[in-house]
Design a protein around this motif. Structure first.
Motif, mmCIF file in Angstrom:
data_model
loop_
_atom_site.group_PDB
_atom_site.id
_atom_site.type_symbol
_atom_site.label_atom_id
_atom_site.label_comp_id
_atom_site.label_asym_id
_atom_site.label_seq_id
_atom_site.Cartn_x
_atom_site.Cartn_y
_atom_site.Cartn_z
ATOM 1 N N ASP A 15 0.834 -1.199 0.000
ATOM 2 C CA ASP A 15 0.000 0.000 0.000
ATOM 3 C C ASP A 15 0.873 1.256 0.000
ATOM 4 O O ASP A 15 1.916 1.304 0.654
ATOM 5 C CB ASP A 15 -0.903 0.018 1.227
ATOM 6 N N LEU A 16 0.433 2.266 -0.751
ATOM 7 C CA LEU A 16 1.177 3.513 -0.849
ATOM 8 C C LEU A 16 0.220 4.688 -0.695
ATOM 9 O O LEU A 16 -0.782 4.783 -1.409
ATOM 10 C CB LEU A 16 1.889 3.610 -2.199
ATOM 11 N N LYS A 17 0.532 5.581 0.232
ATOM 12 C CA LYS A 17 -0.242 6.801 0.371
ATOM 13 C C LYS A 17 0.082 7.759 -0.778
ATOM 14 O O LYS A 17 1.255 7.985 -1.081
ATOM 15 C CB LYS A 17 0.084 7.501 1.692
ATOM 16 N N VAL A 18 -0.958 8.311 -1.384
ATOM 17 C CA VAL A 18 -0.767 9.320 -2.428
ATOM 18 C C VAL A 18 -1.749 10.460 -2.212
ATOM 19 O O VAL A 18 -2.806 10.290 -1.591
ATOM 20 C CB VAL A 18 -0.959 8.736 -3.846
ATOM 21 N N ASP A 19 -1.384 11.625 -2.710
ATOM 22 C CA ASP A 19 -2.277 12.774 -2.752
ATOM 23 C C ASP A 19 -2.694 13.013 -4.195
ATOM 24 O O ASP A 19 -1.982 12.629 -5.135
ATOM 25 C CB ASP A 19 -1.583 14.034 -2.225
ATOM 26 N N LEU A 20 -3.813 13.676 -4.364
ATOM 27 C CA LEU A 20 -4.296 14.046 -5.688
ATOM 28 C C LEU A 20 -4.439 15.556 -5.774
ATOM 29 O O LEU A 20 -4.876 16.205 -4.814
ATOM 30 C CB LEU A 20 -5.649 13.388 -5.979
ATOM 31 N N ARG A 72 -3.556 4.411 -1.697
ATOM 32 C CA ARG A 72 -4.350 4.895 -0.568
ATOM 33 C C ARG A 72 -4.402 6.420 -0.609
ATOM 34 O O ARG A 72 -3.368 7.083 -0.491
ATOM 35 C CB ARG A 72 -3.729 4.434 0.756
ATOM 36 N N LEU A 73 -5.587 6.969 -0.769
ATOM 37 C CA LEU A 73 -5.734 8.413 -0.887
ATOM 38 C C LEU A 73 -5.650 9.061 0.487
ATOM 39 O O LEU A 73 -6.446 8.754 1.377
ATOM 40 C CB LEU A 73 -7.069 8.757 -1.543
ATOM 41 N N GLU A 74 -4.697 9.981 0.634
ATOM 42 C CA GLU A 74 -4.571 10.697 1.899
ATOM 43 C C GLU A 74 -5.167 12.093 1.801
ATOM 44 O O GLU A 74 -5.923 12.518 2.670
ATOM 45 C CB GLU A 74 -3.108 10.815 2.329
ATOM 46 N N SER A 104 2.014 11.869 2.845
ATOM 47 C CA SER A 104 2.376 11.289 1.556
ATOM 48 C C SER A 104 3.503 12.069 0.886
ATOM 49 O O SER A 104 3.571 13.297 0.990
ATOM 50 C CB SER A 104 1.157 11.273 0.630
ATOM 51 N N LYS A 105 4.357 11.342 0.181
ATOM 52 C CA LYS A 105 5.447 11.962 -0.569
ATOM 53 C C LYS A 105 5.202 11.911 -2.074
ATOM 54 O O LYS A 105 6.080 12.258 -2.861
ATOM 55 C CB LYS A 105 6.773 11.268 -0.242
ATOM 56 N N ASP A 106 4.006 11.467 -2.460
ATOM 57 C CA ASP A 106 3.671 11.375 -3.885
ATOM 58 C C ASP A 106 2.376 12.118 -4.159
ATOM 59 O O ASP A 106 1.347 11.852 -3.535
ATOM 60 C CB ASP A 106 3.511 9.918 -4.320
ATOM 61 N N THR A 107 2.418 13.063 -5.089
ATOM 62 C CA THR A 107 1.232 13.786 -5.519
ATOM 63 C C THR A 107 0.996 13.522 -6.999
ATOM 64 O O THR A 107 1.904 13.709 -7.816
ATOM 65 C CB THR A 107 1.373 15.304 -5.279
ATOM 66 N N ILE A 108 -0.210 13.089 -7.320
ATOM 67 C CA ILE A 108 -0.597 12.871 -8.717
ATOM 68 C C ILE A 108 -1.446 14.054 -9.157
ATOM 69 O O ILE A 108 -2.554 14.270 -8.645
ATOM 70 C CB ILE A 108 -1.380 11.559 -8.888
ATOM 71 N N LEU A 109 -0.925 14.829 -10.089
ATOM 72 C CA LEU A 109 -1.623 15.987 -10.638
ATOM 73 C C LEU A 109 -2.433 15.547 -11.855
ATOM 74 O O LEU A 109 -1.889 14.946 -12.776
ATOM 75 C CB LEU A 109 -0.603 17.055 -11.031
#
Length: 344
Positions: free
Chosen positions: A10-15, A41-43, A218-223
Motif C-alpha cells: 500500500d502507498l499513500k498518495v495525494d491528488l 491509498r488516498l490521503e 504522503s510523498k507522492d502527488t498525482i496531478l
C-alpha cells in the motif's frame, strides 16, 4: 496492468485536481481508473472548480463504501450534471451536431451570451443568482459527514476583496464553498462566505499544492491536468486568443508552485524542514493531448455523450500513466520539473 501492480505494498498518495467545467469529466475518468488500484491509498485531495466537485463527491462516496462507493458517486454526480444540462440554453448548433463537433462556438445562445457578458454582469443577467449545481450537490453529498472523512480535502476559492486564495478544509466545506470554487465571475455572482465574497479558485491556485505538502504525510502527488500547458501555434481569432488566455491564467499559479519545487530541489538544506518538505515531494502528472482539441466553449457542454467521451479519455490516460510510471510511485518523480526552470 493490474497484474503488474496487485502485489504492491500500500502507498499513500495525494491528488491535485484542476478545474475546467465539463472537462472535469476527464478527471472523473482518471479517478475511476486509479480507484481500481487497491494499493493506492488516498490521503489528501486538493481541488479547484470541477476538481473540487470531483474531490468532494469522491470523498463522500469513499466514506460510504470505499473505492467502489467513490466510483459510483462520481458516475452519479456527472449523470445528474448531464440531466440538468438538458434544460440549459447552451446547446450545440445543428451543424456541429451533424459533424460530431463538441464545441458551442456556433451555438446562437452561446454566442449571444458571450457577447452580452462583455456588456452586462451576472447581476444583470441572473439577478436571482441561481445555479443548478447547488441542488445537485445538496442531493449528492452529506456535507456534515465530510469532517469525518479520512481523506483530507483542500478546496481553493479566490477572495474577491484581497485577490488571495483561501483553502477550505473538510469541516468548512459546504455547497457554497464548492460553488465559490467554480464561480466564473462573468457567469455567476460572487459567492458570500463568512462575510467575504469569492470567485473561481483557478485564479489563485488550480489546484493549490501547498496544503498537500504541509499537511499530508504522503510523498507522492498525482496531478490531474485539464488545461494544456503548451498549445502549438499562435491564436489569431478573438475566440482562440481568449481561450489561450484562459488556459495560461488558470495554469499560472500551479506552474509557479512547481517551479518553486524545482528550485528548492537544487538548493534545499537538510536543516530546513520547510524547504525539504517541498523538495522531497514526488510529482506525477496525468494529462492528455486530446484536450487540445476542445476549446473554452466545450467546457459548458454537458451532454452525456461528451462527458462519456472525456471519461473514457481520462481512463485511457490513467491506464497509460500506470503502465509507464507505476514503479515511479513511491520512488521518484515522473514529472520533470527541471524543464519548468528553463529561462528562469
Amino acid at each position: 496492468m493490474q497484474a503488474k501492480t496487485k502485489q504492491r505494498d500500500d502507498l499513500k498518495v495525494d491528488l491535485a485536481l484542476q478545474g475546467g467545467g465539463a472537462h472535469g469529466a476527464f478527471t472523473w475518468g482518471v479517478l475511476d481508473r486509479l480507484l481500481e488500484e487497491k494499493w493506492l491509498r488516498l490521503e489528501g485531495i486538493s481541488g479547484t472548480s470541477a476538481g473540487a466537485m470531483n474531490a468532494v463527491v469522491l470523498a463522500h462516496g469513499h466514506a460510504l463504501d470505499g473505492a467502489d462507493g467513490a466510483r459510483e458517486a462520481l458516475e452519479g454526480f456527472w449523470k445528474k450534471v448531464s440531466e440538468a444540462a438538458q434544460y440549459s440554453p447552451f446547446q450545440r448548433g445543428p451543424l456541429d451536431v451533424l459533424l460530431g463537433r463538441w464545441t458551442l462556438d456556433n451555438s446562437p445562445i452561446f454566442v449571444a451570451m458571450d457577447m452580452a457578458a462583455r456588456l452586462f454582469s451576472p447581476y444583470d443577467l441572473n439577478p436571482g443568482g441561481s445555479n443548478p449545481l447547488r441542488a445537485i450537490l445538496a442531493d449528492m453529498v452529506d456535507f456534515t459527514k465530510l469532517a469525518e472523512s479520512p481523506i483530507k480535502l483542500f478546496i481553493t476559492a479566490t477572495n474577491v476583496r484581497t485577490g488571495r486564495g483561501r483553502i477550505f478544509r473538510n469541516a468548512e466545506i459546504t455547497p457554497d464553498v464548492l460553488l465559490a470554487s467554480a464561480c466564473l465571475p462573468t457567469m455567476f455572482q460572487a459567492v458570500e462566505i463568512d462575510g467575504d465574497t469569492y470567485w473561481d479558485g483557478g485564479y489563485a491556485g488550480n489546484p493549490t499544492l501547498t496544503p498537500l505538502i504541509r499537511e499530508c504525510d504522503s510523498k507522492d502527488t498525482i496531478l490531474v491536468q485539464i488545461n494544456p500547458v503548451e498549445r502549438p501555434g499562435t491564436p489569431r481569432s478573438a475566440r482562440d486568443i481568449l481561450n489561450r488566455l484562459n488556459e495560461v491564467s488558470f495554469n499560472a499559479v500551479l506552474l509557479k508552485e512547481l517551479r518553486m519545487m524545482g528550485l528548492l530541489r537544487r538548493v534545499a538544506r537538510s536543516d530546513d524542514d520547510e524547504s525539504m518538505r517541498w523538495a522531497s515531494m514526488r510529482i506525477h502528472r496525468v494529462a492528455s493531448d486530446a484536450m487540445l482539441d476542445f476549446g473554452y466553449s466545450s467546457k459548458l457542454n454537458a451532454e452525456w455523450a461528451f462527458l462519456s467521451l472525456l471519461r473514457d479519455e481520462g481512463r485511457r490516460s490513467a491506464e497509460a500513466f500506470l503502465e509507464e510510471h507505476a514503479d515511479d510511485l513511491g520512488t521518484r518523480s515522473s514529472l520533470d520539473l527541471e524543464t519548468l526552470l528553463e529561462g528562469v
